[in-house]
Write an enzyme that holds these catalytic residues in place. Sequence first.
Site, mmCIF file in Angstrom:
data_model
loop_
_atom_site.group_PDB
_atom_site.id
_atom_site.type_symbol
_atom_site.label_atom_id
_atom_site.label_comp_id
_atom_site.label_asym_id
_atom_site.label_seq_id
_atom_site.Cartn_x
_atom_site.Cartn_y
_atom_site.Cartn_z
ATOM 1 C CE1 TYR A 22 -4.614 -1.514 -0.120
ATOM 2 C CE2 TYR A 22 -2.795 -3.499 0.872
ATOM 3 C CZ TYR A 22 -4.692 -2.342 0.380
ATOM 4 O OH TYR A 22 -5.573 -3.408 0.279
ATOM 5 C CE1 TYR A 150 -7.377 -6.265 3.746
ATOM 6 C CE2 TYR A 150 -6.259 -7.944 4.886
ATOM 7 C CZ TYR A 150 -5.868 -7.235 4.081
ATOM 8 O OH TYR A 150 -5.407 -7.590 2.926
ATOM 9 C CG ASP A 251 -9.969 -14.270 7.416
ATOM 10 O OD1 ASP A 251 -8.359 -14.399 8.028
ATOM 11 O OD2 ASP A 251 -9.790 -13.217 6.495
ATOM 12 C CE LYS A 280 -1.394 -10.634 8.772
ATOM 13 N NZ LYS A 280 -3.438 -10.600 7.974
HETATM 14 C C1 LIG Z 1 -3.626 -10.906 6.740
HETATM 15 C C2 LIG Z 1 -5.204 -11.006 6.467
HETATM 16 C C3 LIG Z 1 -5.238 -11.841 5.014
HETATM 17 C C4 LIG Z 1 -4.523 -11.605 4.354
HETATM 18 O O1 LIG Z 1 -3.277 -12.263 4.209
HETATM 19 P P1 LIG Z 1 -2.121 -12.721 2.837
HETATM 20 O O2 LIG Z 1 -1.245 -13.513 3.728
HETATM 21 O O3 LIG Z 1 -1.637 -10.850 3.324
HETATM 22 O O4 LIG Z 1 -2.915 -12.677 1.518
HETATM 23 C C5 LIG Z 1 -6.448 -12.411 5.440
HETATM 24 N N1 LIG Z 1 -7.797 -12.268 6.776
HETATM 25 C C6 LIG Z 1 -6.764 -11.584 7.797
HETATM 26 C C7 LIG Z 1 -8.110 -11.654 8.744
HETATM 27 C C8 LIG Z 1 -5.413 -11.641 7.747
HETATM 28 O O5 LIG Z 1 -5.584 -9.834 8.912
#
Ligand SMILES: *Cc1c(COP(=O)(O)O)cnc(C)c1O
Length: 433
Positions: A22, A150, A251, A280
Amino acid sequence: MSATTDTSSTLEDDREHIWHPYSSTHSDTPVFAVKSASGTHLTLENGKQLIDGMSSWWCAIHGYNVPELNHAIKQQLDSMAHVMFGGLTHKPAVELCKKLVEITPEKLETVFLADSGSVSVEIAMKMAVQYWQARKRPDKQKFISLRSGYHGDTLGAMSVCDPVTGMHTLFSDMLMKNYFAPSPTCAFGEPCLDEDLADLKALLGSHHGSVAALILEPVVQGAGGMKFYSADYLKQAKTLCEQYDVLLIADEIATGFGRSGKLFGCEHAGISPDIMCVGKSLTGGYMTLAATLCSREISDAISNNPPYAFMHGPTFMGNPLACSVALESIRLLQESDWKNNVQQIERWLKNGLEICKQFDDVSDIRVLGAIGVIELKQAVNMPRIQQAFVDEGVWIRPFGKLIYIMPPYVIKEDELNALCNAIFKVLNDGKHR
Ligand SMILES: *Cc1c(COP(=O)(O)O)cnc(C)c1O
């Protein structure tokens, strides 16, 4: 060439040719060259040491340069760095997937390995759609998500991100049109009233015939606003999904592996989602790897119906280096006293950040697990505050109105206090403006 010239030429070449996340290629916000990282410290090329307050975006839960993780990856390297996953398998992947099934909520039984969080979200969305196709409900192809959510930067994931922070207007002709419920207003630790779920219920009521799944981040909304919400909301949302024949995708890419005080965010509500994404901190921040888990019902439905396959298959699927370091990271986490460490960090954060309440520019301070957030009334001046934090000897990277820290779980009390004090000092000096 002296160390300083070396650094400045690195930074010049960087500015000339490289995009950062970004970023603008004409940004005034400084970029710093890191030479090495160890424990809770980053060492810059110019020799300056910074205490890490970010865990490299939720990932480095054990800190950096961790002997056990180094060993796991070196050992794997000597036997096989990579091999295709089509028609072949290997111990690191099998053991990792078994472990993931064991530690995640009960219903999750099958694992699809992906290369990044965003991709694991794409996979989750495709799984949900293929499941309903298999169930002869081909109209169910849309998604409901929460504002301030997100889920990643690829197009499918973007279509379920908050429309404002996800820049939906910029990409409006490309993105799927999905549905958005308001960001939950009931606070973490508090119960949820019927009215808190009224909008979500109304959306499900009107659109369940065309909706494959509700996708949300359990309890903590990360990059879309760093907000914490009631576990009761999550619990009731799961019940509503069941009532309306809509799948729940959790997620857990940010919340997974202990960050919120439970191993997974879903545990706060005692629910099993139908599909779950992790990423992550999965590898302790060593390699890019993510996974999408689903229930046996979903994997069976997809596998037993045309086209008798789940239609996805990344080239680097199940990379052995990534799988072996992930397995070791989970082992290390489970052998550590992470729950206690995270609780301790929560207490330190609450104590350390409270002093910032006195500033007029601060609108909210909130802490959950190893996440501490200061929300300002206005967006920070990025070039100025970023330099100020580095001058203070800490690595903290705000975005918009949010200054937040989520340190490695191994951080010590004095280091955590140094992070909090740096925030206080920067706000007190007005270097956020
Ligand atoms: C970081 C994140 C993503 C995306 O993961 P990337 O490895 O950056 O593609 C998706 N969902 C959540 C909740 C995140 O924190």
